[in-house]
Design an enzyme around this catalytic site. Structure first.
Site, PDB file in Angstrom:
ATOM      1  N   ASN A 145       0.818  -1.212   0.000  1.00 39.42           N
ATOM      2  CA  ASN A 145       0.000   0.000   0.000  1.00 39.42           C
ATOM      3  C   ASN A 145       0.849   1.258   0.000  1.00 39.42           C
ATOM      4  OD1 ASN A 145      -2.704  -0.974   0.013  1.00 39.42           O
ATOM      5  ND2 ASN A 145      -2.426  -1.648   2.130  1.00 39.42           N
ATOM      6  N   CYS A 165      -5.266  -6.160  -4.522  1.00 37.89           N
ATOM      7  CA  CYS A 165      -5.880  -5.822  -3.241  1.00 37.89           C
ATOM      8  C   CYS A 165      -6.887  -6.914  -2.908  1.00 37.89           C
ATOM      9  CB  CYS A 165      -6.569  -4.462  -3.334  1.00 37.89           C
ATOM     10  SG  CYS A 165      -7.360  -3.901  -1.802  1.00 37.89           S
ATOM     11  N   HIS A 195      -8.725   1.235  -2.823  1.00 37.88           N
ATOM     12  CA  HIS A 195      -9.295   1.735  -1.569  1.00 37.88           C
ATOM     13  C   HIS A 195     -10.252   2.903  -1.794  1.00 37.88           C
ATOM     14  CE1 HIS A 195      -6.071  -0.197   1.275  1.00 37.88           C
ATOM     15  NE2 HIS A 195      -6.690  -1.055   0.487  1.00 37.88           N
ATOM     16  N   TYR A 242     -13.373   1.392   2.911  1.00 42.98           N
ATOM     17  CA  TYR A 242     -12.517   2.578   2.897  1.00 42.98           C
ATOM     18  C   TYR A 242     -13.266   3.854   2.534  1.00 42.98           C
ATOM     19  CZ  TYR A 242      -8.519  -0.466   3.506  1.00 42.98           C
ATOM     20  OH  TYR A 242      -7.638  -1.381   4.029  1.00 42.98           O
TER      21      TYR A 242
END
Length: 418
Positions: A145, A165, A195, A242
């Site tokens: 990330n 992811c 995200h 997120y």
């Protein structure tokens, strides 16, 4: 297949090893190389990994090394899973933004910018070693990330790379379980940036089940992503967890101010895991690993690696170049959508136009991401400030100035130009 895992001393690596053992027919492995600068952690994780594979009857060798070049030499693929600065840096990312009234999170907002600045230069140096010493057609799979920014850095530098992811596969597995079907029958209309994604459809055997999910299980869906049911109803989609940092920023901030950081919780879990890995009688994935995060990471990685080795060509969600899929973004931006591996590369599925509110947020965050990558590659306080101010969770100039000063004070030891 020879697979190198850079950051292989992570306490999460046994989750991958467990997947390799369970899905050995999906991804035949001859050798797994764990590369990590922390010798003590590496020894524990490598030992645990060997015992797990041996107990499962898997013939793959596990090699642990602190030498990056030796680790990636002749590798068929390289999985990168780094945390520059460890959990201590993560704790800082999750707390110093509070001084200016912003949420603290390691991939989103000011903390995410700090992580990008620390991480991009390190990953690019690793990628150069891969370019020189791995097999010529080796792929880099980035699980580090912020995945979107890091993957774009790799692609811009000419590396053969894709971002991964576990958010999408988590949704897919939950919906498959809910309907009692095999997961490969569930296709998600997953779209956005890493995200910053929404599920716009949940198609099972050609039928979109999302409308009935929103009608019949609205409360459950909202609880899973910690957002208001009314928001999901109005949007007509399921946001990833997120999105809570945007849609419920002040609520999240209040919670963070009243609770220990996630990094502190993870540190406690890691201490427990390392004690278990040191026990030579342990040869199965510990239950405590479930609290570490990253659910279904092993399945996502294995399915992706198998597809790249000529396995099934069904769509899977990855981070890749936009190339016109979202027409309001530059072609070289990195988006997160379903794609098929075909003719040696990833080809995104067509994506229907996004609603204005979704497209607007994606555009704003994409602008921030481009400025963040520029700051990570070229350095300089002014570049950091521009990226900070551009983030939708910041915007105000005075706030951006204060956050930039805090970021640089906390991260000076990681930034060569600072």
């Amino acid at each position: 297949m020879k697979l190198a895992i850079v950051g292989g001393g992570s306490t999460y690596t046994p989750e991958l090893i467990d997947g390799f053992a369970r899905l050995r027919e999906t991804l035949p492995l001859e050798e797994v190389r764990l590369v990590d600068p922390d010798e003590s952690r590496l020894a524990l994780v490598a030992g645990m990994s060997r015992r797990m594979l041996a107990h499962a009857g898997h013939a793959a060798r596990v090699v642990g090394t602190t030498d990056l070049v030796a680790g990636v030499a002749d590798a068929d693929a390289v999985l990168v899973q780094l945390r520059v600065g460890g959990q201590h840096a993560r704790h800082a990312d999750e707390t110093w933004p509070h001084e200016v009234g912003c949420v603290g999170q390691e991939t989103t907002g000011p903390g995410g910018l700090a992580k990008a600045l620390r991480t991009v230069p390190v990953v690019l140096r690793i990628a150069e070693a891969v370019r020189r010493h791995a097999k010529p057609d080796a792929w880099i799979v980035d699980f580090t990330n912020p995945v979107g920014i890091v993957t774009r850095a790799l692609l811009e530098a000419g590396h053969r790379a894709v971002g991964l992811c576990n958010v999408a596969i988590g949704f897919q597995r939950r919906y498959a379980s809910l309907y009692g079907v095999e997961h490969d029958r569930v296709h998600l209309g997953h779209v956005g940036l890493n995200h910053l994604t929404w599920e716009r459809s949940v198609t099972i055997d050609g039928r979109d089940r999302l409308p009935e999910l929103l009608a019949d299980r609205l409360g459950d869906l909202a609880d899973e992503v910690h957002l208001a049911p009314a928001l999901l109803t109005q949007l007509g989609v399921v946001p990833s967890y997120y999105l809570r940092y945007y849609y419920a920023h002040d609520e999240v901030l209040r919670e963070q101010l009243a609770e220990p950081s996630r990094a502190e919780a993870v540190q406690a879990i890691e201490r427990e895991l390392l004690e278990l890995y040191a026990d030579d009688s342990q040869h199965e994935k510990p239950a405590a690993l479930e609290g570490r995060g990253g659910a279904f990471y092993s399945e996502a990685a294995i399915e992706l690696l198998a597809a790249m080795q000529g396995g099934a060509d069904r769509a899977r969600v990855v981070n890749l170049r936009n190339d016109g899929v979202l027409p309001f973004l530059p072609d070289d931006h990195v988006i997160e959508v379903p794609a098929v591996f075909r003719d040696g590369g990833f080809v995104a599925e067509p994506v229907a136009p996004l609603a204005d509110d979704l497209a607007g947020l994606v555009s704003a965050v994409a602008g921030y991401e481009r400025l963040a990558l520029d700051a990570a590659v070229h350095g300089g306080r002014e570049r950091v400030l521009r990226a900070m101010r551009a983030h939708p969770l910041v915007l105000q100039h005075d706030r951006a100035e204060r956050l930039t000063d805090l970021l640089l004070a906390e991260n000076a030891r990681f930034l060569e130009w600072a």
